[in-house]
Every structure is written in C-alpha cells, then in structure tokens.
Design a protein around this motif. Sequence first.
Motif: not given
Length: 302
Positions: A223, A226, A230, A237, A239-240, A255-256, A297-298
């Motif tokens: 966390q 991330e 960010r 953003d 994600h992944d 990481v994306h 990615c979604l």
Amino acid sequence: MSHSHGVSAAGHAGAAHRWRLLVAVVLIGGFFLVELVAGLLSGSLALLSDAGHMAADVVTLSAALAATVLAARPSKDGRRTFGNYRLETFAALLAVLIMLVVAVLVTVSGIGRLGDEVHVDTTPMLVVGGLGLVVNLVVLLMLRGGAEESLNVKGAYLEVLADTLGSVGVIVAAALIRLTGESIIDTIVALAVGAFIAVRAVMLAREVFTVLGQAAPADIDPQQVEDDLRNLDGVADVHDLHLWTLTSGMEVATVHLVTAPGADPHPVLDAAQALLSTTHGIAHATVQTEPTDHHGCLEIGW
C-alpha cells in the motif's frame, strides 16, 4: 514502457556467500565420519542422532552450494525467463524436508528406547561432542552473515544451528549420565533435540512458502508503494501493482501507471523506477505507462 534490469546474474545474495558454504561442507563432512564411528562404538543415541543430523547437514549444505552455482547460469532453452534463481529457494525447501525427516527419525528411535536398559559409554560422547561443538560453532560464525541476506544460506545456517544444539545435548547427556548413572538421559536429550529441529524446520518452511507463494516481501508495504507512486508528478492513477521475491536479495515489481493528461511519460518512468529502487529496494521493475483513455487492462478477466 521501460524494463529496468537492476540485478546482475552474479548479484543475487547467495552467490556472495558461496565460499562460506564450500568451507562448511568440507568441515561438516569430515567430522560426520568421526561422529558416526564414535556413536556406533559408544552406543549413544544422542551421538548417533547428532551424526545423522550432520549427514543431513552435508546434503543440505551441498545442495545450497550447488544452487548458488546453478542459479547464476542462464536458461539453455530460453524458457526460464527469470533464469534459475528459484533453485536457491528450492534448496532451502530441501533443508526443511531433511530437518523434518531427521526430527522424525530421532523421535521414533527415542520413543522406541524408552524403558530399555542401554549401556552408554560417556567418554566418546564427551570427546566427540566437544569437538563437534567447536566445528559447528566455526561453521555457524561463517554462515551467520549470509543467513541475514539469503534464504538459501539461512536454511543451511539453521541446519548447522540445530546440529550445534545436538552437540551441546551430547555433552550435557554425557555429563549427567556420569553423575547419575541413568542412561535414559541420553534418550531424553535426543528427543529434545528432535523437537528443536522440527520447530526450526517449520519456521523456515513458512519463509520458503512465502517466497514460492509470491507474497510481497516482508519488509515492503504494498500500500505504501502504491501511495508513493500515486504521489509522483504526472501520475493520475496506479493499478496492477505486483511485488514478489524471486530469490533472496532480488525483489521484483510490475506496475501500470496512468499518466495525467499532457504529462510526458518519460520523466514519469524515470521517477517511478528511481522511487522503487532507492526508497523501496526494488531494483528490478517493469513499469508500464498508459494514457487516461486507455482501457485495455480492464478487459483482463483475472
């Protein structure tokens, strides 16, 4: 997208301590033969259990040594895209299995001896137990530094630590038998050593399965990683994010990053890789940047 290669083939933690394992194999292997003969001549289960554990040490240390050599070799067929580094973790798993087998054998033998009158010659126990303690302490001192950095070396270290306790147990058993004349002390000490070996094996197994299960490294908070990413300039953003340990000393991340409208992705990549390397100790990271209108990615189902 940028792929950072921060760890060289020779840079994994186990390779730096290969010489320690080599010296340990020679010392432990040589003394195993001495202890085995002494155990057979004296009739001491504690001494024989310690000899059996030294034999396990030789196998474990040899496997650990071989793993540090093979881990640095590239995959010949090109299919092991991460190389052979995981061999060091499997060597640690072998140490776990050997420790458990030794613990079970010692326990079964000890229980089978309960109630039997067995003559135990304490002189060989004291002499060989004392020499074994010296050898084990020397090896422990050599492996101690490597155990803090390499799971593979830690497995070997715990093996020798348990064997050191076995040598102490042999000395204590011999002294108490001389004082009391009760040979059952030899069996009790052997059972205690077996229990200690089992506990240490379980503790090491937890660390091994953490690596094999691709959990995030214990000293890295996913966390926090991330959040830090960010907060970088130009990042809209994250994600992944995936974090795991390939082998000791080689933490890996993918990481994306979704870049803010108008942001130049190149500085974002540089900042992200610098953050992962310097702040979180992740030198090998694959960072993918995406514009805000990218939705590929979604569509992934897992």
